[in-house]
Design a protein around this motif. Structure first.
Motif, short mmCIF file in Angstrom:
data_model
loop_
_atom_site.label_atom_id
_atom_site.label_comp_id
_atom_site.label_asym_id
_atom_site.label_seq_id
_atom_site.Cartn_x
_atom_site.Cartn_y
_atom_site.Cartn_z
N UNK A 134 0.77 -1.11 0.26
CA UNK A 134 0.09 0.08 0.10
C UNK A 134 0.81 1.28 -0.05
N UNK A 135 0.40 2.01 -0.91
CA UNK A 135 1.42 3.43 -1.06
C UNK A 135 0.57 4.49 -0.74
N UNK A 136 0.71 5.37 0.36
CA UNK A 136 -0.12 6.48 0.63
C UNK A 136 0.63 7.78 0.42
N UNK A 137 -0.12 8.47 -0.63
CA UNK A 137 0.49 9.76 -1.18
C UNK A 137 -0.22 10.80 -0.38
N UNK A 138 0.36 11.48 0.57
CA UNK A 138 -0.21 12.63 1.16
C UNK A 138 -0.06 13.94 0.39
N UNK A 139 -1.35 14.66 0.32
CA UNK A 139 -1.34 15.85 -0.29
C UNK A 139 -1.87 17.03 0.33
N UNK A 140 -1.48 18.04 -0.26
CA UNK A 140 -2.08 19.63 0.47
C UNK A 140 -3.24 20.09 -0.40
N UNK A 141 -4.38 20.25 -0.06
CA UNK A 141 -5.55 20.72 -0.86
C UNK A 141 -6.00 22.22 -0.51
N UNK A 142 -6.67 22.88 -1.47
CA UNK A 142 -6.90 24.12 -1.13
C UNK A 142 -8.64 24.26 -1.11
N UNK A 143 -9.17 23.30 -1.74
CA UNK A 143 -10.54 23.16 -1.84
C UNK A 143 -11.10 21.75 -1.94
N UNK A 144 -12.48 21.49 -1.54
CA UNK A 144 -12.80 19.96 -1.60
C UNK A 144 -12.58 19.34 -2.98
N UNK A 145 -12.11 18.03 -2.93
CA UNK A 145 -11.74 17.30 -4.03
C UNK A 145 -13.26 17.01 -4.75
N UNK A 146 -13.36 17.27 -5.88
CA UNK A 146 -14.94 16.89 -6.50
C UNK A 146 -14.60 15.30 -7.23
N UNK A 147 -15.76 15.02 -7.64
CA UNK A 147 -15.63 13.36 -8.32
C UNK A 147 -14.65 13.59 -9.29
N UNK A 148 -13.84 12.43 -9.32
CA UNK A 148 -12.81 12.29 -10.35
C UNK A 148 -12.69 10.89 -10.76
N UNK A 149 -12.03 10.60 -11.80
CA UNK A 149 -11.93 9.36 -12.51
C UNK A 149 -10.39 8.96 -12.51
N UNK A 150 -9.31 9.55 -12.43
CA UNK A 150 -8.27 9.11 -12.30
C UNK A 150 -7.26 10.27 -11.65
N UNK A 151 -6.08 10.00 -11.42
CA UNK A 151 -5.03 10.87 -10.83
C UNK A 151 -3.82 10.70 -11.73
N UNK A 152 -3.24 11.78 -11.80
CA UNK A 152 -1.79 12.03 -12.65
C UNK A 152 -0.87 12.43 -11.73
N UNK A 153 0.15 11.64 -11.57
CA UNK A 153 1.14 12.09 -10.62
C UNK A 153 2.55 12.40 -11.29
N UNK A 154 2.78 13.81 -11.19
CA UNK A 154 4.14 14.02 -11.63
C UNK A 154 4.99 14.37 -10.55
N UNK A 155 5.88 13.04 -10.51
CA UNK A 155 6.82 12.88 -9.41
C UNK A 155 8.05 13.96 -9.53
N UNK A 156 8.52 14.30 -10.71
CA UNK A 156 9.47 15.28 -10.60
C UNK A 156 9.00 16.61 -10.22
N UNK A 157 7.78 17.38 -10.50
CA UNK A 157 7.37 18.36 -9.89
C UNK A 157 6.56 18.22 -8.58
N UNK A 158 6.56 17.10 -8.13
CA UNK A 158 5.93 16.62 -6.79
C UNK A 158 4.40 17.28 -6.72
N UNK A 159 3.69 16.99 -7.86
CA UNK A 159 2.30 17.35 -7.74
C UNK A 159 1.43 16.17 -8.26
N UNK A 160 0.37 16.24 -7.87
CA UNK A 160 -1.02 15.35 -8.24
C UNK A 160 -2.10 15.93 -8.82
N UNK A 161 -2.46 15.49 -9.92
CA UNK A 161 -3.82 16.11 -10.57
C UNK A 161 -4.87 15.12 -10.50
N UNK A 162 -6.15 15.58 -10.07
CA UNK A 162 -7.32 14.89 -10.04
C UNK A 162 -8.16 15.12 -11.32
N UNK A 163 -8.41 14.18 -12.19
CA UNK A 163 -9.22 14.42 -13.39
C UNK A 163 -10.90 14.19 -13.03
#
Length: 472
Positions: free
Chosen positions: A188-217
């Motif tokens: 199990x891999x837990x990716x802890x993130x900082x959010x600025x607003x509630x996360x809406x319904x999403x279909x996938x996540x895109x992880x940019x490990x170089x920039x240290x960002x995660x995008x909810x589609x």
């Protein structure tokens, strides 16, 4: 639609993850979360490139015997590229892919397919090369994981605090690849993130490990609105991006004077660096140097800031129009043909020379058309009217700027200038763009045969094509 968040840290629990074989054929395992993230990115990129290698590329080849030249389709990976295989077979062929979760491997094909056709479209419109492979050194470390609501759900988000959350990615290790002495089969891999607003319904996540960002589609949401019974016609122009039949002018933000001057200064600096690099032994003007890369980075930063403002304006303006109006009418314009460069005019009396063809003025018009994002505005309205359940009608654009909306008289002399419309028959005076917008609205209502608001609200939201070109 997407939501971008910052990755704070990554933690691993469960069994050791099997990474494949080293250069000596020994098995490798790890419990280091950073190394696991690198492994997921490398596996996703490898599978992505395997799909990309199957793409056909048209090349000009010459027959060895007949010396006949012909165009043939060759796979991008070369003539000896291996045939396409399913994910299950790819795991057997490459042992280091054996334990990568299925939602990650399954996303490679769709992402590659979308990127390939988007790249071909950019090549047709802006020029350049065909899309290539993802490089570990040039492209960021990156992977996509589908959201899976199964028993061992993948890419599931859980809120842990007011401004924090965690995305869980799970995987398994088959018994034949399990480390000695370990009975647990799941990790199990837990990716802890900082959010600025509630996360809406999403279909996938895109992880940019170089920039240290995660995008909810996110999944598209319907535009919240109430029936207003209002109609509007939109005229697209160069002086004003949009002119409505209600007399409202909507202008897309253009670069400021300071941004324009700074961008031109950087262009001159880039030209000097290109000439200097050529003298120093560069094979061409794009000889890579650190100073040239810094100049390019500064130019791209300015252009990105300008594009972000325009994208924000398009999103807000089109949402406002969809919420305020039940019925929207637009011209059916072939923007690609309208912004095409002028063809040269050969001089019949002087071979090898050309006549003046107004290329300079046409270039300025082309830049103005592209800067006002005519096609982008139309695509946004098509997308949002479908979500909101309203109607968008596109009508032919001929004579909309010459016809008087008051009496219907058509004459090219009616339009005295860019902004002034004066009917030669009835004397009606108005802004030329507003008069054109009213003609567009009238033409759209006549095309669908509806004159009252009640009928328009009951009509199914489908774009209408009334001739005069191709409607996308």
């Amino acid at each position: 639609m997407s939501q971008k968040v910052r990755i704070l840290k990554v933690r691993h629990t469960g069994c050791s993850v099997f990474l494949g074989l080293d250069s000596y054929g020994n098995r490798m395992w790890t419990r280091n979360p950073d190394r696991i993230m690198d492994w997921l990115c490398d596996g996703w990129r490898s599978r992505y490139n395997q799909h990309r290698a199957q793409r056909p590329q048209r090349r000009l080849v010459e027959d060895v015997i007949t010396r006949e030249r012909m165009w043939v389709d060759v796979p991008l990976g070369g003539a000896d590229v291996k045939p396409a295989v399913k994910d299950s077979q790819a795991r057997l062929d490459c042992l280091w892919l054996a334990c990568i979760p299925s939602p990650i491997l399954a996303s490679c094909e769709r992402v590659e397919n979308t990127g390939w056709f988007a790249g071909l479209k950019r090549k047709r419109t802006n020029g350049g090369r065909i899309p290539g492979f993802r490089s570990r050194h040039r492209a960021p470390q990156y992977f996509v994981c589908w959201r899976n609501q199964s028993k061992t759900g993948n890419a599931l988000y859980h809120r842990t605090g007011k401004r924090t959350g965690v995305v869980i990615i799970t995987g398994g290790v088959p018994k034949r690849y399990r480390r000695e002495g370990e009975n647990e089969a799941r990790w199990r891999l837990a990716i802890h993130v900082r959010i600025s607003q509630p996360v809406r319904e999403y279909t996938s996540v895109s992880v940019n490990w170089t920039d240290g960002t995660l995008v909810f589609t996110n999944t598209p949401l319907p535009v919240e609105r109430a029936d207003t019974g209002r109609t509007v016609g939109l005229d697209r122009g160069c002086m004003h991006t949009l002119a409505t039949s209600d007399g409202l002018f909507l202008d897309i933000p253009q670069p400021s004077v300071k941004e324009t001057e700074e961008y031109r200064r950087l262009q001159r600096k880039l030209a000097r660096q290109d000439r200097t690099n050529e003298k120093r032994g560069g094979r061409n003007a794009k000889f890579a140097s650190k100073s040239r890369n810094r100049t390019l980075h500064a130019m791209r930063r300015i252009q990105r800031r300008i594009n972000n403002r325009k994208d924000d304006w398009m999103a807000k303006t089109t949402t406002m129009l969809v919420r305020e109006y039940d019925f929207i009418a637009m011209e059916q314009l072939a923007v690609k043909a309208m912004s095409r460069s002028v063809r040269p005019k050969p001089d019949p009396d002087n071979p090898g020379h050309y006549l003046r063809n107004g290329r300079g003025r046409k270039s300025g018009l082309n830049r103005s058309i592209l800067a006002n994002r005519w096609t982008g505005v139309q695509h946004c309205l098509e997308y949002k009217t479908n979500l909101a359940g309203t109607q968008l009608v596109r009508v032919p654009a001929y004579d909309t700027s010459r016809i008087c909306n008051a009496c219907g008289y058509c004459d090219k002399e009616n339009r005295e200038s860019q902004a002034v419309f004066h009917c030669r028959k009835c004397g009606h005076e108005a802004n030329a763009d507003v008069n054109a917008a009213k003609n567009i609205l009238s033409r759209a209502l006549n095309a669908i045969g509806m004159d009252d608001a009640d009928e328009r609200r009951q009509h199914v939201c489908q774009p209408v094509q009334t001739g005069g070109g191709h409607c996308r």
